[in-house]
Motif scaffolding. Structure first.
Motif, mmCIF file in Angstrom:
data_model
loop_
_atom_site.group_PDB
_atom_site.id
_atom_site.type_symbol
_atom_site.label_atom_id
_atom_site.label_comp_id
_atom_site.label_asym_id
_atom_site.label_seq_id
_atom_site.Cartn_x
_atom_site.Cartn_y
_atom_site.Cartn_z
ATOM 1 N N GLN A 289 0.780 -1.236 0.000
ATOM 2 C CA GLN A 289 0.000 0.000 0.000
ATOM 3 C C GLN A 289 0.814 1.290 0.000
ATOM 4 O O GLN A 289 0.341 2.313 -0.472
ATOM 5 N N ALA A 290 2.038 1.236 0.527
ATOM 6 C CA ALA A 290 2.790 2.482 0.721
ATOM 7 C C ALA A 290 2.881 3.293 -0.572
ATOM 8 O O ALA A 290 2.520 4.479 -0.604
ATOM 9 N N TYR A 291 3.339 2.659 -1.633
ATOM 10 C CA TYR A 291 3.553 3.373 -2.898
ATOM 11 C C TYR A 291 2.241 3.923 -3.444
ATOM 12 O O TYR A 291 2.186 5.052 -3.952
ATOM 13 N N VAL A 292 1.160 3.126 -3.330
ATOM 14 C CA VAL A 292 -0.142 3.557 -3.832
ATOM 15 C C VAL A 292 -0.602 4.821 -3.109
ATOM 16 O O VAL A 292 -1.133 5.748 -3.727
ATOM 17 N N PHE A 293 -0.374 4.864 -1.784
ATOM 18 C CA PHE A 293 -0.767 6.046 -1.021
ATOM 19 C C PHE A 293 -0.040 7.285 -1.514
ATOM 20 O O PHE A 293 -0.625 8.362 -1.646
ATOM 21 N N ILE A 294 1.250 7.133 -1.785
ATOM 22 C CA ILE A 294 2.021 8.295 -2.242
ATOM 23 C C ILE A 294 1.500 8.753 -3.610
ATOM 24 O O ILE A 294 1.361 9.953 -3.873
ATOM 25 N N GLN A 295 1.189 7.772 -4.472
ATOM 26 C CA GLN A 295 0.627 8.139 -5.781
ATOM 27 C C GLN A 295 -0.680 8.901 -5.611
ATOM 28 O O GLN A 295 -0.920 9.905 -6.281
ATOM 29 N N GLU A 296 -1.520 8.425 -4.684
ATOM 30 C CA GLU A 296 -2.808 9.082 -4.477
ATOM 31 C C GLU A 296 -2.641 10.505 -3.970
ATOM 32 O O GLU A 296 -3.439 11.384 -4.292
ATOM 33 N N LEU A 297 -1.578 10.723 -3.184
ATOM 34 C CA LEU A 297 -1.313 12.090 -2.718
ATOM 35 C C LEU A 297 -1.188 13.032 -3.907
ATOM 36 O O LEU A 297 -1.626 14.176 -3.864
ATOM 37 N N HIS A 298 -0.543 12.526 -4.971
ATOM 38 C CA HIS A 298 -0.299 13.380 -6.135
ATOM 39 C C HIS A 298 -1.520 13.472 -7.043
ATOM 40 O O HIS A 298 -1.640 14.406 -7.817
ATOM 41 N N THR A 299 -2.418 12.467 -6.997
ATOM 42 C CA THR A 299 -3.506 12.452 -7.977
ATOM 43 C C THR A 299 -4.860 12.800 -7.374
ATOM 44 O O THR A 299 -5.621 13.544 -7.974
ATOM 45 N N SER A 300 -5.180 12.302 -6.180
ATOM 46 C CA SER A 300 -6.573 12.447 -5.743
ATOM 47 C C SER A 300 -6.763 13.103 -4.377
ATOM 48 O O SER A 300 -7.892 13.326 -3.969
ATOM 49 N N VAL A 301 -5.693 13.417 -3.659
ATOM 50 C CA VAL A 301 -5.870 14.056 -2.347
ATOM 51 C C VAL A 301 -5.704 15.566 -2.503
ATOM 52 O O VAL A 301 -4.685 16.018 -3.024
ATOM 53 N N PRO A 302 -6.708 16.368 -2.086
ATOM 54 C CA PRO A 302 -6.541 17.819 -2.178
ATOM 55 C C PRO A 302 -5.330 18.271 -1.367
ATOM 56 O O PRO A 302 -5.182 17.890 -0.211
ATOM 57 N N PHE A 303 -4.471 19.048 -1.985
ATOM 58 C CA PHE A 303 -3.245 19.557 -1.360
ATOM 59 C C PHE A 303 -2.300 18.435 -0.913
ATOM 60 O O PHE A 303 -1.361 18.679 -0.166
ATOM 61 N N GLY A 304 -2.552 17.210 -1.368
ATOM 62 C CA GLY A 304 -1.700 16.089 -0.970
ATOM 63 C C GLY A 304 -0.276 16.263 -1.458
ATOM 64 O O GLY A 304 0.685 16.090 -0.702
ATOM 65 N N ALA A 305 -0.152 16.635 -2.744
ATOM 66 C CA ALA A 305 1.186 16.827 -3.301
ATOM 67 C C ALA A 305 1.899 17.969 -2.595
ATOM 68 O O ALA A 305 3.095 17.876 -2.298
ATOM 69 N N LEU A 306 1.139 19.032 -2.279
ATOM 70 C CA LEU A 306 1.745 20.180 -1.594
ATOM 71 C C LEU A 306 2.309 19.747 -0.244
ATOM 72 O O LEU A 306 3.434 20.099 0.125
ATOM 73 N N MET A 307 1.529 18.960 0.498
ATOM 74 C CA MET A 307 1.977 18.489 1.812
ATOM 75 C C MET A 307 3.239 17.636 1.667
ATOM 76 O O MET A 307 4.200 17.776 2.414
ATOM 77 N N ARG A 308 3.210 16.715 0.695
ATOM 78 C CA ARG A 308 4.359 15.834 0.521
ATOM 79 C C ARG A 308 5.585 16.637 0.090
ATOM 80 O O ARG A 308 6.684 16.436 0.622
ATOM 81 N N ASN A 309 5.390 17.544 -0.875
ATOM 82 C CA ASN A 309 6.521 18.360 -1.332
ATOM 83 C C ASN A 309 7.107 19.159 -0.167
ATOM 84 O O ASN A 309 8.328 19.190 0.026
ATOM 85 N N ALA A 310 6.210 19.804 0.601
ATOM 86 C CA ALA A 310 6.690 20.626 1.712
ATOM 87 C C ALA A 310 7.453 19.757 2.710
ATOM 88 O O ALA A 310 8.495 20.165 3.230
ATOM 89 N N HIS A 311 6.959 18.556 2.977
ATOM 90 C CA HIS A 311 7.632 17.677 3.928
ATOM 91 C C HIS A 311 9.012 17.295 3.414
ATOM 92 O O HIS A 311 10.000 17.304 4.149
ATOM 93 N N ARG A 312 9.097 16.979 2.135
ATOM 94 C CA ARG A 312 10.370 16.537 1.585
ATOM 95 C C ARG A 312 11.389 17.671 1.527
ATOM 96 O O ARG A 312 12.534 17.518 1.955
ATOM 97 N N TRP A 313 10.952 18.824 1.020
ATOM 98 C CA TRP A 313 11.916 19.935 0.886
ATOM 99 C C TRP A 313 12.315 20.459 2.261
ATOM 100 O O TRP A 313 13.469 20.834 2.485
ATOM 101 N N ALA A 314 11.356 20.482 3.190
ATOM 102 C CA ALA A 314 11.708 20.933 4.547
ATOM 103 C C ALA A 314 12.724 19.982 5.172
ATOM 104 O O ALA A 314 13.627 20.411 5.891
ATOM 105 N N ALA A 315 12.593 18.681 4.881
ATOM 106 C CA ALA A 315 13.537 17.711 5.438
ATOM 107 C C ALA A 315 14.950 17.967 4.910
ATOM 108 O O ALA A 315 15.918 18.016 5.677
#
Lengths: 254, 246
Positions: A95-121
């Motif tokens: 499931q892990a990879y599928v969840f990350i894909q969904e962040l980019h495709t179907s979760v509102p602001f999901g990609a933004l959250m993931r991007n912010a988490h990664r760049w902040a790290a």
């Protein structure tokens, strides 16, 4: 009539500051005099990490470059964005990879959250490293701050480990092979390399056990450790008299 | 001082708590080191920094997507397979010496060196001064000038001439003895470079810390931007797709 209204409006801020509700929350009026400026720091759990008065040297941007506080802010942003991501993520290889894909495709602001988490790290690793360089080159590690410097080195290592454990979680080719390479390096520990690697991975290869281990380390154990040691780090700054600063001229001459 | 000035809510007070300082200060109304109230001077800076960091991160996150490759596949090795960037310096070292030395012993020694710094330098007179002194600044610059070309030269040497093609057996020689000798010579050479400055303990530490920081960044940059297929040297614009490990 209008002038009365205007007069009442003018008194409004003072009335709010004097009101029971304001006083129950903040306890003192607006900090525009020395007494309230002291009270505002002492009465707030968030502000009381600070001293009531700071050295002018501490306020020089060219002295601190703001790197320590920037590291803290990035960490706070990471707690927030990471917390949001945790709602949407399960650490299983199905499931892990599928969840990350969904962040980019179907979760509102999901990609933004993931991007912010990664760049902040990435930025936090950089900020903590640069903070260490700042403290070294200004001699901030000197007595009585020796042990706080040691704590700082440990905090740098924990920051590396936090970033490293998070790196595996998307479970894509990049993360899988990076963690394979990274844990292989740990596997070269003299005399007990295989054991160290197996302890990290929970297995002989990077798989479901490793994903679970890295997940628990990333969202529970390492952040808890970082927060505790960060508390000690800050507490010691206060106990050692704030940030380091040049000695007054008459003491240097001695 | 009038109590009205510092405690307007204590109208009935006509005294103040005064502490005699152990030091003299030529400044009136200031502590011996020169202080300002945290509110507003410190908190304004902190608030601005927080806004700045958040705004920068927001713009960055809107403009650049975090990478996501194909799903993990243990049967399909990535080439090159790279660690996260902050461990690429170790992965670079790994190419040049025995993995136990590069991956565990050297980083442990570096951490031990970092932690021991405050116990080696006990002189308080230059606390809070960037680079300790003018001499310290020169030492920082010369340590950088010394370290960068030597590291780049060593990386190029091990790629195109290769220590292991000159002597490969037994592993003890190319894996342990030669790298340790090279690291020892580099360290001794660094001391020789800064010795003419007649450095004190802190200034020697400045040289070695600079050597460490420069090495960290040179190896990280080399391994991130100049290592392509099979971790062989290449130019950044010739990197295979997906070789950047962010």
């Amino acid at each position: 009539m209008i002038s009365r209204l205007r007069q009442q409006l003018r008194q409004l801020p003072e009335q709010v500051l004097q009101s029971n509700i304001w006083r129950s929350i903040f306890r003192q009026g607006y900090p525009d005099n020395d007494e309230n400026r002291s009270l505002v720091v002492m009465n707030s759990v968030f502000l009381h990490f600070h001293p009531v008065k700071v050295k002018t040297n501490t306020l020089r941007p060219a002295y601190t470059l703001g790197l320590g506080i920037m590291s803290l802010f990035l960490f706070l942003i990471l707690i927030f964005t990471g917390g949001v991501l945790t709602f949407l993520y399960l650490p299983t290889i199905e499931q892990a990879y599928v969840f990350i894909q969904e962040l980019h495709t179907s979760v509102p602001f999901g990609a933004l959250m993931r991007n912010a988490h990664r760049w902040a790290a990435h930025l936090m690793v950089l900020a903590v490293f640069l903070h260490m360089m700042r403290v070294f080159y200004t001699g901030g590690y000197k007595h009585p701050r020796e042990f706080n410097w040691v704590l700082g080195v440990i905090l740098l290592v924990i920051t590396f480990l936090l970033s490293f454990t998070g790196y595996l979680l998307p479970w894509d080719q990049l993360s899988f092979w990076a963690i394979t390479v990274g844990t292989n390096i740990a596997g070269y520990t003299p005399f007990m390399g295989a054991e160290v690697r197996a302890f990290l991975l929970g297995s002989t290869t990077v798989g479901g056990e490793a994903l679970l281990r890295f997940y628990v380390l990333h969202v529970v154990l390492l952040p808890a450790l970082l927060i505790i040691l960060l508390g000690v780090h800050f507490w010691r700054i206060r106990k050692d008299g704030g940030l380091s600063a040049p000695l007054p001229a008459e003491e240097v001459e001695k | 001082m009038n109590t009205q000035e510092f405690a307007p809510q204590q109208q009935d007070k006509d005294y103040g708590l005064v502490e005699v300082m152990g030091r003299s200060t030529p400044m009136v109304n200031k502590g011996p080191e020169g202080t300002l109230p945290s509110w507003p001077y410190l908190f304004v800076w902190e608030a601005l920094l927080f806004l700045g960091v958040s705004a920068m991160l927001l713009v960055m996150s809107i403009l650049i997507d975090a990478p996501l490759r194909e799903a993990a596949n243990p049967n399909l090795t990535e080439n090159p397979a790279k660690a996260p960037w902050y461990f690429l310096n170790l992965q670079e070292l790994l190419l040049h010496m025995n993995p136990s030395l590069a991956g565990v012993i050297v980083p442990t020694a570096v951490l031990a060196f970092l932690m021991s710094i405050p116990y080696l330098d006990r002189n308080l007179s230059d606390i809070g001064i960037w680079f300790a002194s003018r001499k310290g600044k020169l030492i920082t610059i010369w340590s950088t000038i010394y370290t960068v070309p030597l590291l780049v030269g060593l990386i190029l040497f091990d790629q195109y001439i290769r220590v292991r093609s000159l002597i490969s057996e037994p592993e003890l020689i190319p894996g342990w003895l030669i790298p340790m000798a090279v690291m020892g010579l580099l360290s001794a050479g660094l001391y020789a470079v800064v010795r003419p400055f007649r450095p004190n303990t802190r200034e020697v530490l400045v040289a070695y810390f600079t050597g460490f920081v420069v090495t960290f960044f040179v190896l990280t940059i080399a391994s991130t931007f100049f290592r392509g297929l099979g971790m062989n040297l290449t130019l950044p614009w010739n990197l295979p797709p997906g070789a950047l490990s962010f």
